[in-house]
Enzyme design. Structure first.
Site, PDB file in Angstrom:
ATOM      1  CE  LYS B  81       8.848   0.731  -8.324  1.00 42.25           C
ATOM      2  NZ  LYS B  81      10.029   0.104  -8.965  1.00 42.25           N
ATOM      3  CB  SER B 156       8.901  -3.524 -10.035  1.00 34.84           C
ATOM      4  OG  SER B 156       9.894  -2.555  -9.802  1.00 34.84           O
ATOM      5  CB  SER B 180      12.094  -2.066 -11.956  1.00 33.96           C
ATOM      6  OG  SER B 180      11.903  -3.395 -11.558  1.00 33.96           O
TER       7      SER B 180
END
Lengths: 98, 482
Positions: B81, B156, B180
Site C-alpha cells: 500500500k 482505504s 481500511s
C-alpha cells in the site's frame, strides 16, 4: 456542546492553515454541519468519573537511550526539498522589512 | 460475476521454489505480466518498479542456488500500500501533496520483509492519506472491484485488496485505522487482518491517526495471512507504542487449531437496523457452520456500539489534523508556486496539495480540538472510547472471540456515496470499534450475494490473542471449503 451545529469555517481554516475556495467553504459547512449534528449523540452517554483514553490500552512513556545513531546525509535529507541552496532549504522571506 | 482464479497458497509457492519447479524471477515475471494484462481494467497499482523487483528476484534465486535462503518465503513478492515506506520508491499516499516524493528509508515492516527475502512489489492505490472507505478519494487513480467493475473495492486499502483478488500478487500489506484492511477485504472476497495495536511497528507507516493505525496482511487464505503476520510482527524501538514481547508463531498456531471448543459471541448491536438482508443471511450461515464445528455460540451485548462512529470521527480527525500539520510546503511535498510570505506558503501549499476529504477531516479535527470545543467533543469522545473498550473487556469474560458482519452492505457502487460524507462514514460502523479498543480482528469471506458480490464476516479477539483469532478463522474457512 453547541447546538447550532454550525462552525465558523473561515476561523477553523485559518487555524488549520488551509486555503479553501468559496465553493469548498460552502460545501464543507453543510456537510460538517450534518456530521456535527450526528456527533450530538455522544451527549447521551454518562461519562461522569470515566477516565479519557488516549490509547487503546495502558501505555506509559517509553524511552530509549539518548545516544547518537545513524542519520541522513545532507543530500539525502534534502533530496525531497522543493527548493534548496548551499545545503539548506530555501523558503519565502518570513520577516518584514524594517 | 466471479472471482478470478487466485494465486496458490504461499506455502505451495515456496515449495515450488524449493523444489526448483519455479524461480523467484518467474514468479515476479508472472506478477508483472498479470499487472500489465489486468490492471488497466482494475487500477490497483499506482506504479511498479519492474526492474527493482526483478533484481530482488534474481538475488533471491542466487541465494537459493547457494543454499542460503533467508526464510521460508524468500523470493515471494508482496504488494505494498502506498502509505508504507520502501526506500528509493515513491510514497504518495495517493495525494498530490506527495506526488513527487521519494522515500529515503525503509519502514520496519519493509526491513522485516527484506530480512526474510520477501520482495516489496509496486505501490498500491488507496484513499488519500488512508481517509476513505472506497478508494475513490485517491488523487492519483481509480480502482475498480475486480469482482464487479461497477463497484468500489472498498477502502482505504482498496488497491491492496484488488491486487490480491485479481491475482496480481500472492498477498499484500494494507493499513487499518477504522476498517481500511477489513472492509476492502470483505468487498473483494479476500482475507484481511488488523493486528492488535502495537503488534506491528508503525515506523515508516505514514501517520493518519496514530492511536488507531496498524499495518496488516491481506491474502487469499487465513494461513497466508498468518504467514505474512509472522513475517512482519514484533517489537521495534522506533515505535514507542510497539509491544515489547516477541510474538508467537502465528501460522503454526493457526494450523494447530483450538485446544478446546471456542466460545463465539454475537454482539446483538451488530445485527440490528441497517444490516443488509443478504449480508445477515451469509453471516448467520457462518455462525451455523461454526456451531456445527462444536463452537459454543451465544449472544452478547456491546452497549456503546452506536457511539463508535462519532467517537472515531472525532478522535481520528483530531489526530489527523495534528499529524498532517507536517505537510507545509517547506521541507518536502507540494509547494505552491506563488506565495506572498511564509504563512501564505502554508495556506496555499496545503490548499492545493490536499484533496477534499483530507481537507474536510483536517477542518473537522481542528474544530474538535479548538478552544471552546475541546471538552465537548475531543475529551468527551476519549471518555466514551474508554466505555467502548470496557464493553469489550466485559464481553471477553464470557467468550473467546466475537463474530459480526464486516460491513453492513455488500460492495457499493462507484459514485454512490461520494457526495455524502456522513453516509460513507456510517459504512465503517462495524469495523471502527476494534480500532478504538486496539483489538486484533479480521475479515474472512463468507459467501456471495445473489448478484455475486462478496460478503465478509469479521472476527474480533482480545488484545494480543491473534492466535485465537486465526484459529477461529481457520476453523470456519476449513469447514466451509471442505
Amino acid at each position: 456542546m453547541k447546538n447550532d451545529n454550525a462552525m465558523d469555517i473561515d476561523y477553523v481554516a485559518r487555524l488549520a492553515r488551509v486555503a479553501l475556495s468559496d465553493e469548498e467553504k460552502a460545501t464543507f459547512a453543510k456537510q460538517l454541519g450534518d456530521v456535527l449534528g450526528y456527533f450530538e449523540k455522544l451527549k447521551e452517554v454518562d461519562v461522569a468519573g470515566v477516565e479519557p483514553s488516549a490509547h487503546p490500552y495502558e501505555v506509559s512513556n517509553v524511552w530509549r537511550a539518548d545516544e547518537p545513531g545513524e542519520a541522513f546525509a545532507v543530500d539525502e535529507a534534502l533530496a525531497n526539498a522543493p527548493a534548496r541552496r548551499e545545503g539548506q532549504i530555501v523558503v519565502p522571506k518570513v520577516v518584514e522589512d524594517a | 460475476m466471479s472471482r478470478p482464479a487466485h494465486f496458490p497458497a504461499v506455502r505451495e509457492l515456496a515449495a515450488s521454489m524449493a523444489s526448483g519447479e519455479c524461480t523467484s524471477v518467474q514468479l515476479v515475471e508472472d506478477c508483472l505480466a498479470r499487472v500489465r494484462d489486468v490492471d488497466p481494467g482494475v487500477g490497483a497499482f499506482l506504479s511498479v518498479d519492474a526492474e527493482k523487483a526483478l533484481e530482488a528476484a534474481r538475488a533471491s534465486d542466487e541465494r537459493r542456488a547457494r543454499g542460503a535462503v533467508l526464510g521460508p518465503f524468500d523470493g515471494i513478492p508482496v504488494g505494498m500500500k502506498d502509505v508504507i515506506a520502501v526506500k528509493g520508491e515513491p510514497l504518495t499516499c495517493a495525494s498530490r501533496m506527495l506526488e513527487n516524493f521519494t522515500v529515503p528509508y525503509d519502514a520496519h515492516v519493509t526491513e522485516r520483509l527484506r530480512a526474510g527475502g520477501l520482495i516489496p512489489f509496486g505501490r498500491l492505490n488507496m484513499d488519500e492519506f488512508a481517509m476513505g472507505s472506497s478508494t475513490e478519494n485517491s488523487a492519483l487513480g481509480t480502482t475498480r472491484n475486480p469482482v464487479s467493475a461497477d463497484h468500489t473495492p472498498g477502502g482505504s486499502s482498496g488497491g491492496s485488496a484488488a491486487a490480491v483478488a485479481a491475482r496480481m500478487v500472492p498477498w499484500a500489506l494494507g493499513s487499518d485505522t477504522g476498517g481500511s484492511i477489513r472492509q476492502p477485504a470483505s468487498f473483494c472476497g479476500i482475507v484481511g487482518l488488523k493486528p492488535t495495536y502495537g503488534r506491528v511497528s508503525r515506523y515508516g507507516l505514514v501517520a493518519y491517526a496514530s492511536s488507531l493505525d496498524q499495518i496488516g496482511p491481506m491474502a487469499n487464505s487465513v494461513e497466508d495471512a498468518a504467514c505474512l503476520l509472522d513475517a512482519i510482527a514484533g517489537p521495534d524501538e522506533r515505535d514507542s507504542t510497539s509491544w515489547r514481547e516477541a510474538p508467537p508463531a502465528f501460522a503454526e498456531a493457526a494450523a494447530r487449531g483450538p485446544e478446546r471448543p471456542l466460545r463465539v459471541g454475537l454482539p446483538k448491536e451488530y445485527f440490528g437496523k441497517g444490516l443488509g438482508a443478504e449480508v445477515e443471511a451469509a453471516v448467520r450461515g457462518a455462525v451455523d457452520t461454526l456451531a456445527a464445528q462444536g463452537c459454543e455460540v451465544s449472544e452478547i451485548s456491546l452497549p456503546h456500539t452506536e457511539y463508535a462512529v462519532p467517537v472515531y470521527y472525532i478522535i481520528a480527525t483530531a489526530e489527523a489534523s495534528s499529524n498532517l500539520a507536517r505537510y507545509d510546503g517547506v521541507r518536502y511535498g507540494h509547494r505552491a508556486k506563488e506565495a506572498a510570505d511564509g504563512i501564505d506558503l502554508y495556506f496555499r501549499s496545503r490548499g492545493e496539495g490536499f484533496g477534499s476529504e483530507v481537507k474536510r477531516r483536517i477542518i473537522l479535527g481542528t474544530y474538535v480540538l479548538s478552544s471552546g470545543y475541546y471538552d465537548a467533543y475531543y475529551l468527551r469522545a476519549q471518555k466514551v472510547r474508554t466505555r467502548i473498550r470496557e464493553d469489550f473487556v466485559k464481553a471477553f469474560e464470557s467468550v473467546d472471540v466475537l463474530l459480526t458482519p464486516t460491513a453492513p452492505t455488500p460492495p457499493f457502487r462507484r459514485g454512490e456515496k461520494t457526495g455524502d460524507p456522513l453516509s460513507m462514514y456510517l459504512a465503517d460502523i462495524y469495523t471502527i470499534s476494534a480500532n478504538l479498543a486496539g483489538l486484533p480482528c479480521m475479515s474472512v469471506p463468507c459467501g456471495l450475494t445473489e448478484a455475486g458480490l462478496p460478503v465478509g464476516l469479521q472476527l474480533i479477539a482480545p488484545h494480543f490473542a491473534e492466535t485465537t483469532l486465526l484459529q477461529a478463522a481457520r476453523l470456519y474457512e476449513g469447514s466451509r471449503l471442505s
